[in-house]
Design a protein around this motif. Structure first.
Motif, short mmCIF file in Angstrom:
data_model
loop_
_atom_site.label_atom_id
_atom_site.label_comp_id
_atom_site.label_asym_id
_atom_site.label_seq_id
_atom_site.Cartn_x
_atom_site.Cartn_y
_atom_site.Cartn_z
N TYR A 39 0.83 -1.21 0.00
CA TYR A 39 0.00 0.00 0.00
C TYR A 39 0.86 1.27 0.00
O TYR A 39 0.59 2.23 0.72
N LEU A 40 1.90 1.25 -0.83
CA LEU A 40 2.79 2.41 -0.96
C LEU A 40 2.90 2.79 -2.42
O LEU A 40 2.80 1.95 -3.32
N ALA A 41 3.13 4.07 -2.65
CA ALA A 41 3.42 4.53 -4.00
C ALA A 41 4.80 4.03 -4.40
O ALA A 41 5.69 3.89 -3.55
N PRO A 42 5.02 3.76 -5.68
CA PRO A 42 6.34 3.27 -6.12
C PRO A 42 7.48 4.20 -5.71
O PRO A 42 8.55 3.72 -5.33
N SER A 43 7.25 5.51 -5.77
CA SER A 43 8.32 6.45 -5.40
C SER A 43 8.66 6.32 -3.91
O SER A 43 9.83 6.33 -3.53
N SER A 44 7.62 6.18 -3.06
CA SER A 44 7.85 6.02 -1.63
C SER A 44 8.54 4.69 -1.34
O SER A 44 9.44 4.61 -0.51
N ALA A 45 8.11 3.65 -2.06
CA ALA A 45 8.72 2.33 -1.88
C ALA A 45 10.18 2.36 -2.29
O ALA A 45 11.04 1.79 -1.59
N SER A 46 10.49 3.02 -3.39
CA SER A 46 11.87 3.11 -3.85
C SER A 46 12.74 3.84 -2.82
O SER A 46 13.87 3.43 -2.54
N HIS A 47 12.18 4.91 -2.24
CA HIS A 47 12.92 5.67 -1.23
C HIS A 47 13.17 4.81 0.01
O HIS A 47 14.29 4.80 0.56
N ARG A 48 12.15 4.07 0.45
CA ARG A 48 12.30 3.23 1.63
C ARG A 48 13.32 2.11 1.37
O ARG A 48 14.13 1.79 2.24
N LEU A 49 13.27 1.53 0.19
CA LEU A 49 14.20 0.46 -0.13
C LEU A 49 15.63 0.97 -0.15
O LEU A 49 16.55 0.32 0.38
N ARG A 50 15.82 2.13 -0.74
CA ARG A 50 17.17 2.72 -0.79
C ARG A 50 17.67 3.02 0.62
O ARG A 50 18.83 2.75 0.96
N ARG A 51 16.77 3.53 1.48
CA ARG A 51 17.15 3.82 2.85
C ARG A 51 17.50 2.55 3.64
O ARG A 51 18.43 2.52 4.44
N LEU A 52 16.75 1.46 3.36
CA LEU A 52 17.02 0.19 4.02
C LEU A 52 18.39 -0.35 3.61
O LEU A 52 19.17 -0.82 4.45
#
Length: 312
Positions: A39-52
């Motif tokens: 339930y995340l936008a792709p841009s938000s998911a990409s940011h979270r993945l990069r941060r992880l």
């Protein structure tokens, strides 16, 4: 979730949403579909993945033309992330009864025999009499149960008669006996009683490796210097009975379990096993000298009452 280890430098900064997202992407092998599952936008998911990945200081995915593939580090994280999320779900499951009025909880460990034969009916009766109590039942070997009860990890166990274990007290629960089951028309079906050594050339249907009865039976064969020919392993006594009835092999099950299986189109034939160890009485196990908590004491009293009724 903030994980800090002063020996290894800065804190690892990520949360459960990041782990759920990572698992979703790994299972979908696609960032966009994984983001949608979380339930995340792709841009938000990409940011979270990069941060992880920055927090862990390693790449978790290899970007490909049509999606992503896990790196070796990603594979390791996936195994651990699934365990963490499963533990969180189990924690919620353990706590949810208290939100719905449950006032007590009892943990009960029992061996395969008790779990699949007598305990379902007895626990159903107990829970009807105590609607504000929940019970968690785990299937363990008798040896594991003795250790857990003696150490105080659990209060109550049900196991096969194994003498007086150190630090525990045993009281009668149910009497039962192992019997041989064979297909109708099998040469052994006409035998009223056989010794274990007489059937070791036969193919066996067994419960899964690690179950108490599997270990017990293979040890009994080893004591005779023999090995069992295990044709197939299944997960329940009912499945053993069905496989035997269908002619796959012969089996060794508690009489109580065999008699509970109904409605089989090809029921197996029961043959008495002429062995002293075939008597497999079940015992209630508590810690020696322990004062049980209220609901644990009530459960033990209920099981003992059932034992008295069964032997009356």
């Amino acid at each position: 979730m903030f994980v800090t280890d002063e020996r290894q430098g800065p804190a690892l900064n990520y949360d459960l949403t990041d782990l759920r997202l990572f698992v979703a992407i790994a299972e979908e092998r696609n960032l966009t579909r994984g983001a949608a599952r979380a339930y995340l936008a792709p841009s938000s998911a990409s940011h979270r993945l990069r941060r992880l990945e920055e927090a862990l200081n390693t790449s978790l995915f290899e970007r490909q033309t049509r999606g992503v593939a896990l790196t070796r580090a990603g594979e390791a994280l996936l195994r651990n992330a699934r365990q963490v999320l499963a533990s969180i779900e189990q924690m919620h499951a353990n706590l949810s009864p208290f939100a719905t009025g449950i006032r007590g909880h009892v943990s009960l460990w029992a061996n395969t025999h008790a779990t699949h034969t007598f305990l379902p009916d007895d626990l159903a009766g107990f829970l009807k009499r105590h609607p504000h109590v929940s019970v968690s039942l785990e299937e363990r070997t008798s040896a594991e149960i003795v250790v857990a009860v003696a150490s105080g990890e659990i209060e109550v166990g049900v196991l096969a008669d194994s003498g007086t274990g150190a630090g525990v007290e045993l009281s009668p629960y149910r009497q039962d006996r192992l019997v041989l089951i064979v297909p109708a028309g099998h040469a052994l079906a006409a035998c009223g009683r056989v010794g274990f050594a007489e059937v070791l050339d036969q193919a066996f249907v067994m419960l899964h490796a690690g179950s108490a009865i599997h270990t017990f039976t293979t040890n009994a064969a080893a004591a005779l210097g023999r090995h069992l020919d295990v044709r197939i392993q299944v997960r329940s006594f009912e499945a053993v009975c069905r496989m035997v009835g269908a002619g796959v092999g012969i089996g060794l099950v508690p009489r109580g379990a065999a008699l509970q299986v109904a409605g089989l189109s090809e029921p197996p034939v029961l043959v008495e096993l002429d062995e002293p160890w075939a008597q497999r009485d079940l015992q209630i196990c508590v810690r020696k000298g322990a004062v049980l908590t209220g609901f644990a004491a009530a459960l033990v009293a209920h099981l003992r009452q059932g034992a008295g009724t069964a032997t009356a």
